[in-house]
Scaffold this motif. Sequence first.
Motif, PDB file in Angstrom:
ATOM      1  N   GLN A  56      37.543 -55.028   6.941  1.00  0.00           N
ATOM      2  CA  GLN A  56      38.815 -55.711   6.723  1.00  0.00           C
ATOM      3  C   GLN A  56      38.971 -56.863   7.702  1.00  0.00           C
ATOM      4  O   GLN A  56      38.200 -57.020   8.646  1.00  0.00           O
ATOM      5  N   ASP A  57      39.996 -57.654   7.446  1.00  0.00           N
ATOM      6  CA  ASP A  57      40.288 -58.789   8.316  1.00  0.00           C
ATOM      7  C   ASP A  57      40.644 -58.298   9.711  1.00  0.00           C
ATOM      8  O   ASP A  57      41.203 -57.207   9.883  1.00  0.00           O
ATOM      9  N   ILE A  58      40.350 -59.120  10.738  1.00  0.00           N
ATOM     10  CA  ILE A  58      40.609 -58.719  12.121  1.00  0.00           C
ATOM     11  C   ILE A  58      42.103 -58.673  12.437  1.00  0.00           C
ATOM     12  O   ILE A  58      42.511 -58.077  13.434  1.00  0.00           O
ATOM     13  N   LEU A 107      29.756 -65.433  17.583  1.00  0.00           N
ATOM     14  CA  LEU A 107      29.858 -64.134  16.943  1.00  0.00           C
ATOM     15  C   LEU A 107      30.661 -64.284  15.657  1.00  0.00           C
ATOM     16  O   LEU A 107      31.804 -64.756  15.685  1.00  0.00           O
ATOM     17  N   VAL A 108      30.076 -63.879  14.538  1.00  0.00           N
ATOM     18  CA  VAL A 108      30.735 -63.980  13.239  1.00  0.00           C
ATOM     19  C   VAL A 108      31.031 -62.579  12.728  1.00  0.00           C
ATOM     20  O   VAL A 108      30.131 -61.736  12.653  1.00  0.00           O
ATOM     21  N   VAL A 109      32.281 -62.333  12.398  1.00  0.00           N
ATOM     22  CA  VAL A 109      32.696 -61.055  11.808  1.00  0.00           C
ATOM     23  C   VAL A 109      32.943 -61.305  10.326  1.00  0.00           C
ATOM     24  O   VAL A 109      33.923 -61.951   9.951  1.00  0.00           O
ATOM     25  N   GLN A 110      32.034 -60.833   9.495  1.00  0.00           N
ATOM     26  CA  GLN A 110      32.108 -61.043   8.048  1.00  0.00           C
ATOM     27  C   GLN A 110      32.862 -59.881   7.407  1.00  0.00           C
ATOM     28  O   GLN A 110      32.518 -58.715   7.621  1.00  0.00           O
ATOM     29  N   VAL A 111      33.913 -60.189   6.648  1.00  0.00           N
ATOM     30  CA  VAL A 111      34.695 -59.151   5.988  1.00  0.00           C
ATOM     31  C   VAL A 111      33.975 -58.711   4.716  1.00  0.00           C
ATOM     32  O   VAL A 111      33.808 -59.500   3.776  1.00  0.00           O
ATOM     33  N   ILE A 112      33.532 -57.450   4.710  1.00  0.00           N
ATOM     34  CA  ILE A 112      32.867 -56.857   3.536  1.00  0.00           C
ATOM     35  C   ILE A 112      33.510 -55.491   3.313  1.00  0.00           C
ATOM     36  O   ILE A 112      33.128 -54.508   3.943  1.00  0.00           O
ATOM     37  N   PRO A 113      34.494 -55.398   2.422  1.00  0.00           N
ATOM     38  CA  PRO A 113      35.254 -54.153   2.267  1.00  0.00           C
ATOM     39  C   PRO A 113      34.440 -52.970   1.752  1.00  0.00           C
ATOM     40  O   PRO A 113      34.721 -51.825   2.100  1.00  0.00           O
ATOM     41  N   ASP A 114      33.441 -53.224   0.922  1.00  0.00           N
ATOM     42  CA  ASP A 114      32.733 -52.148   0.232  1.00  0.00           C
ATOM     43  C   ASP A 114      31.494 -51.729   1.006  1.00  0.00           C
ATOM     44  O   ASP A 114      30.699 -52.560   1.437  1.00  0.00           O
ATOM     45  N   SER A 115      31.298 -50.420   1.172  1.00  0.00           N
ATOM     46  CA  SER A 115      30.178 -49.922   1.975  1.00  0.00           C
ATOM     47  C   SER A 115      28.827 -50.249   1.341  1.00  0.00           C
ATOM     48  O   SER A 115      27.853 -50.534   2.050  1.00  0.00           O
ATOM     49  N   LEU A 121      47.541 -29.859  -3.774  1.00  0.00           N
ATOM     50  CA  LEU A 121      47.714 -30.697  -2.590  1.00  0.00           C
ATOM     51  C   LEU A 121      47.055 -32.059  -2.785  1.00  0.00           C
ATOM     52  O   LEU A 121      46.113 -32.190  -3.557  1.00  0.00           O
ATOM     53  N   SER A 122      47.560 -33.052  -2.068  1.00  0.00           N
ATOM     54  CA  SER A 122      46.929 -34.367  -2.053  1.00  0.00           C
ATOM     55  C   SER A 122      46.176 -34.557  -0.745  1.00  0.00           C
ATOM     56  O   SER A 122      46.585 -34.046   0.307  1.00  0.00           O
ATOM     57  N   TYR A 123      45.078 -35.288  -0.812  1.00  0.00           N
ATOM     58  CA  TYR A 123      44.307 -35.665   0.378  1.00  0.00           C
ATOM     59  C   TYR A 123      44.262 -37.182   0.406  1.00  0.00           C
ATOM     60  O   TYR A 123      43.701 -37.818  -0.486  1.00  0.00           O
ATOM     61  N   VAL A 124      44.878 -37.777   1.415  1.00  0.00           N
ATOM     62  CA  VAL A 124      44.966 -39.236   1.528  1.00  0.00           C
ATOM     63  C   VAL A 124      43.889 -39.731   2.487  1.00  0.00           C
ATOM     64  O   VAL A 124      43.693 -39.161   3.568  1.00  0.00           O
ATOM     65  N   TYR A 125      43.219 -40.810   2.098  1.00  0.00           N
ATOM     66  CA  TYR A 125      42.157 -41.355   2.944  1.00  0.00           C
ATOM     67  C   TYR A 125      42.049 -42.863   2.735  1.00  0.00           C
ATOM     68  O   TYR A 125      42.561 -43.422   1.758  1.00  0.00           O
ATOM     69  N   ASP A 126      41.381 -43.533   3.671  1.00  0.00           N
ATOM     70  CA  ASP A 126      41.129 -44.973   3.597  1.00  0.00           C
ATOM     71  C   ASP A 126      39.988 -45.201   2.610  1.00  0.00           C
ATOM     72  O   ASP A 126      38.856 -44.774   2.849  1.00  0.00           O
ATOM     73  N   ALA A 127      40.281 -45.884   1.516  1.00  0.00           N
ATOM     74  CA  ALA A 127      39.285 -46.064   0.460  1.00  0.00           C
ATOM     75  C   ALA A 127      38.094 -46.900   0.909  1.00  0.00           C
ATOM     76  O   ALA A 127      37.038 -46.874   0.260  1.00  0.00           O
ATOM     77  N   ASN A 128      38.216 -47.647   2.007  1.00  0.00           N
ATOM     78  CA  ASN A 128      37.109 -48.455   2.504  1.00  0.00           C
ATOM     79  C   ASN A 128      36.106 -47.646   3.332  1.00  0.00           C
ATOM     80  O   ASN A 128      35.071 -48.175   3.739  1.00  0.00           O
ATOM     81  N   ASP A 129      36.422 -46.389   3.586  1.00  0.00           N
ATOM     82  CA  ASP A 129      35.578 -45.558   4.452  1.00  0.00           C
ATOM     83  C   ASP A 129      34.871 -44.501   3.607  1.00  0.00           C
ATOM     84  O   ASP A 129      35.485 -43.559   3.112  1.00  0.00           O
ATOM     85  N   GLU A 136      43.285 -39.162  -2.911  1.00  0.00           N
ATOM     86  CA  GLU A 136      44.059 -40.389  -3.048  1.00  0.00           C
ATOM     87  C   GLU A 136      43.526 -41.429  -2.075  1.00  0.00           C
ATOM     88  O   GLU A 136      43.923 -41.472  -0.909  1.00  0.00           O
ATOM     89  N   GLY A 137      42.614 -42.269  -2.553  1.00  0.00           N
ATOM     90  CA  GLY A 137      42.084 -43.349  -1.740  1.00  0.00           C
ATOM     91  C   GLY A 137      43.010 -44.552  -1.787  1.00  0.00           C
ATOM     92  O   GLY A 137      43.384 -45.016  -2.867  1.00  0.00           O
ATOM     93  N   VAL A 138      43.401 -45.065  -0.630  1.00  0.00           N
ATOM     94  CA  VAL A 138      44.331 -46.188  -0.548  1.00  0.00           C
ATOM     95  C   VAL A 138      43.772 -47.224   0.428  1.00  0.00           C
ATOM     96  O   VAL A 138      42.833 -46.945   1.181  1.00  0.00           O
ATOM     97  N   ASP A 139      44.370 -48.442   0.417  1.00  0.00           N
ATOM     98  CA  ASP A 139      43.904 -49.447   1.368  1.00  0.00           C
ATOM     99  C   ASP A 139      44.334 -49.060   2.775  1.00  0.00           C
ATOM    100  O   ASP A 139      45.154 -48.167   2.986  1.00  0.00           O
ATOM    101  N   ASN A 140      43.770 -49.758   3.757  1.00  0.00           N
ATOM    102  CA  ASN A 140      43.956 -49.353   5.149  1.00  0.00           C
ATOM    103  C   ASN A 140      45.413 -49.346   5.564  1.00  0.00           C
ATOM    104  O   ASN A 140      45.875 -48.418   6.250  1.00  0.00           O
ATOM    105  N   GLN A 141      46.181 -50.354   5.163  1.00  0.00           N
ATOM    106  CA  GLN A 141      47.577 -50.410   5.579  1.00  0.00           C
ATOM    107  C   GLN A 141      48.384 -49.282   4.951  1.00  0.00           C
ATOM    108  O   GLN A 141      49.235 -48.670   5.606  1.00  0.00           O
ATOM    109  N   ALA A 142      48.120 -48.987   3.685  1.00  0.00           N
ATOM    110  CA  ALA A 142      48.811 -47.876   3.030  1.00  0.00           C
ATOM    111  C   ALA A 142      48.445 -46.548   3.688  1.00  0.00           C
ATOM    112  O   ALA A 142      49.286 -45.642   3.807  1.00  0.00           O
TER     113      ALA A 142
END
Length: 517
Positions: A38-40, A210-218, A355-363, A387-393
């Motif tokens: 994700q973005d810095i 130093l370049v930090v490239q945003v690549i959301p998908d593993s 039950l629900s299990y919430v996690y960061d979908a990017n991980d 329930e995979g959600v984005d990092n902020q959610a």
Amino acid sequence: MIKRTYFFVGMSLFFLITACSSGSVKSETNELVIAWPQDIGAMDPRGYGASQMFAQNLIFESLVQYNDEGEIEPLLAEDWEQSEDGRTTTFYLREDVQFSDGSPFNADDVKANFNKVLDNRERHAWLELANQLQEVNVIDEYTVELTLSEAYYPLFEELALVRPFRIAKEVDGQYVGTGVYELQQHDREERAVFSGNEHYWSHSPEVDRLVVQVIPDSESRMMALDNGEIDLVYGNGLLSMDAIQYFEDQEGFEVNQSDPQATRTAVLNTNRGPLEEESVRHALVHSFNTNQVVQDVFYGTEEPATALFGEHVPYMPSVEPFDYDLDYAAQQLEEAGWILNEEGLRVKDQESLSLSYVYDANDAIQRTVGEWLQHGAGQVGIAVQLEGVDNQAYLNAQKSGEFDVIYQETWGAPYDPHAFVSSMRIPAHADYQAQLGLEQKAEIDQMINQVFITTEESKRTDLYEEILQEIHDQAVYLPVSYTSTIAVYHDGISGVEFAPIPYEFQLEKVKKNASDS
């Protein structure tokens, strides 16, 4: 079924990457390119949420630092002394430090930055130092004095953390720091470029750009590393274990792993639905096959976790682990009135045990843990929806308590145990919300208040034991494994070291050989 799924995914990735691989590093010799999901975020030394800690660490420095031996050593402060009562600490600052814009650093900057924490004390109250710090006085240009309300034993450890007590200066609406790098370019959601701080008071970085490239998908991160678009993947959960295994088998790549640093857990919300019942929580933790997860998911590279903190963490008492025992889990549910229906799902008072299990979908790792949780729970009649959600959610869910079960990791040294335990008292992370359903919550919080200002070591040890034993007995946390940081990089890269604080990436030490450009 789970094993076959992993094999299929791993083989699919293998063919996909093999087709795309070029096997060479494309970036320049004086440029290091890393991937991040994700973005810095905003480079605010007191920023949370989207502000990425490793990036803040590149720019902003603290008065002291935590070294590889677990000791505090000088950084912007070259020396200090404390009063007999432990409430006042006087810091003597370095006189050769400049911010990246060339302006001098002095005691006024320390006072200004610390006062900003105090002006917004409630936001930073998860860290007890923000509550204990009462006054910041400038003695002279390079001497500053901190006064606390009580003698506070983790003072230096908390000053060393990535946030919020780092030093910055606002220039043209942007924060600059005294650190080894400065932010040169920021294309939001795409990449960030850092360059060496030409005014840095100590050593220059081995690679200037130093370049930090945003690549959301593993999977995309895996392909980018394999075909040379990036030089290094460093962190936890950025690559699947299948991908890591692939690079271990490939020529031209190095895979290194740190010692255990933190604990992977699933946090159970005692204040929501069926998990309000202690028997349901115990059934869930005993249905999770930790040893098999460590072998099949982490290929034995991590150790099974038996509690919230490992034995290497100070003040962690010896507790009885949650053994994998489906019969015991089923018995707990039966005795609590949760009966299996014809579909194999537990029901009580016409309510299904779901039950629900919430996690960061990017991980990728977080999802995999959820799949094993779902699998084990299903064997005793508990339905778990992923329930995979984005990092902020994901972060928002932790604070709001909108979860039944949520993935979380402890923070490693020097946060564990004191800073992690401190945050249990306010809704900054999942812990506070997850513990609200405990009858003993107020008592636990009061013990946490006491443990920080107790000067007697034996009493402090006893308080920590009470706090951590009670939380363990109530099955608030499902321990998974003791996690490590993993670095995967091309052979031409050297100097990759693991920082003592997991959120500090020592990228200034990384070298790149000319033959790989």
